[in-house]
Scaffold this active site. Structure first.
Site, PDB file in Angstrom:
ATOM      1  N   LYS A 289     -12.452-128.536 -19.118  1.00 54.68           N
ATOM      2  CA  LYS A 289     -13.809-127.495 -19.130  1.00 54.68           C
ATOM      3  C   LYS A 289     -14.839-128.676 -19.252  1.00 54.68           C
ATOM      4  CE  LYS A 289     -12.016-123.378 -21.189  1.00 54.68           C
ATOM      5  NZ  LYS A 289     -11.960-122.514 -22.546  1.00 54.68           N
TER       6      LYS A 289
ATOM      7  N   LYS B   5       3.925-121.355 -24.388  1.00 50.06           N
ATOM      8  CA  LYS B   5       5.124-120.236 -24.205  1.00 50.06           C
ATOM      9  C   LYS B   5       5.822-119.473 -25.240  1.00 50.06           C
ATOM     10  CE  LYS B   5       8.758-120.544 -20.501  1.00 50.06           C
ATOM     11  NZ  LYS B   5       7.805-120.471 -19.424  1.00 50.06           N
TER      12      LYS B   5
ATOM     13  N   ASP C 103       7.492-126.624 -19.338  1.00 54.57           N
ATOM     14  CA  ASP C 103       6.363-125.838 -19.272  1.00 54.57           C
ATOM     15  C   ASP C 103       5.972-125.054 -20.698  1.00 54.57           C
ATOM     16  OD1 ASP C 103       8.332-124.186 -19.193  1.00 54.57           O
ATOM     17  OD2 ASP C 103       7.499-122.701 -17.705  1.00 54.57           O
TER      18      ASP C 103
ATOM     19  N   GLU D 224       2.934-128.594 -18.195  1.00 50.93           N
ATOM     20  CA  GLU D 224       2.819-128.191 -16.853  1.00 50.93           C
ATOM     21  C   GLU D 224       1.128-127.869 -16.680  1.00 50.93           C
ATOM     22  OE1 GLU D 224       5.494-125.644 -14.150  1.00 50.93           O
ATOM     23  OE2 GLU D 224       4.310-124.242 -15.113  1.00 50.93           O
TER      24      GLU D 224
ATOM     25  N   GLU E  40       2.292-110.275 -10.056  1.00 50.08           N
ATOM     26  CA  GLU E  40       3.988-110.630  -9.565  1.00 50.08           C
ATOM     27  C   GLU E  40       4.676-110.548 -11.110  1.00 50.08           C
ATOM     28  OE1 GLU E  40       7.572-112.422  -8.921  1.00 50.08           O
ATOM     29  OE2 GLU E  40       5.619-113.311 -10.106  1.00 50.08           O
TER      30      GLU E  40
END
Length: 268
Positions: free
Chosen positions: A25, A48, A73, A140, A155
């Site tokens: 940012k 996660k 990730d 990731e 999705e």
């Protein structure tokens, strides 16, 4: 299931996500202030969920004691770009950074998945300073256009609902939507220069308006109320007129000159 304290285990990943979000940012803000084109539209990040970590570890046959190396990730950053060309520029900027090391990259734009998923993934090695010392974290970074991100979000929600087993008719519609989404990206890329120029003009005018109004307030501060009111009235006349960008700049220069004089007299 092992007996680890997941709250403690995820601390460095949470720290890495927050630090990386701030850094990207800040990169966007700095490039804007330097009047350079920024490929970053906005940045998001997440750690996660434990359930997702366990599901992925099971699917990839990653032993619990190897989660830090086998699940790349757990810390995830998404950088959204306006145009497909911006993704390559952003990837170059990440490769050039000294505070992270790119381990490898996955190009799901040129080599998109059968589902229609498109994105550019970079697995990086990032060091965080924890209370227990320095710790190496794998993260990731996903680079996407806005339309790619919209499609991927939809999705993901549908895959979660159907536990990855999408009905054929939904799968076909998603593939069709993915093609339409990428077609939109291609069309926008064709007029990229015009879009960027228009956005630059808008940003310049916004900055100019802020400067004019701020300088008028400064005149009031230096007891130049009459001049300030005259400039305020002139600004009101110009605001929104067709030739306002040029005459507004001229007005800004006049106010700036009056402000310099006011400051000089105030020091005398």
């Amino acid at each position: 299931m092992d007996g680890r304290d997941w709250g403690k285990f995820l601390i460095p990943y949470e720290q890495a996500v927050e630090e990386l979000k701030v850094k990207f940012k800040s990169m966007r803000v700095e490039m804007k202030k330097r009047e350079e084109y920024s490929p970053i539209e906005f940045v998001t990040g997440r750690v996660k969920r434990v359930s997702s970590i366990l599901e992925k570890a099971k699917r990839l046959s990653v032993p619990m004691e190897k989660l830090e190396e086998g699940i790349e990730d757990i810390a995830g950053i998404r950088i959204m770009c306006q145009f497909v060309a911006d993704i390559e520029q952003m990837a170059d900027l990440i490769r050039a950074r000294k505070d992270m090391k790119v381990l490898y990259e996955k190009d799901y734009i040129k080599n998109y998945k059968p589902s229609g998923y498109r994105s550019y993934h970079m697995i990086v090695e990032y060091m965080v300073q924890t209370a227990l010392g320095m710790k190496k974290i794998l993260a990731e970074i996903q680079l996407r256009t806005l339309s790619m991100n919209f499609w991927a979000t939809i999705e993901h929600s549908l895959s979660y609902k159907f536990r990855g087993n999408l009905p054929e008719h939904i799968r076909e519609r998603l593939q069709s939507a993915a093609e339409a989404s990428f077609k939109l990206d291609e069309e926008m890329s064709q007029i990229r220069e015009e879009i960027v120029e228009a956005q630059k003009l808008f940003e310049d005018q916004s900055s100019l308006v802020s400067q004019v109004l701020n300088d008028i307030q400064q005149l009031y501060f230096y007891n130049r109320a009459k001049e300030a009111q005259q400039f305020q009235n002139r600004f009101s006349e110009l605001w929104g007129s067709e030739d306002d960008p040029w005459r507004l700049r001229e007005l800004s220069e006049q106010i700036g000159a009056a402000l310099v004089l006011a400051k000089k007299e105030n020091r005398s």
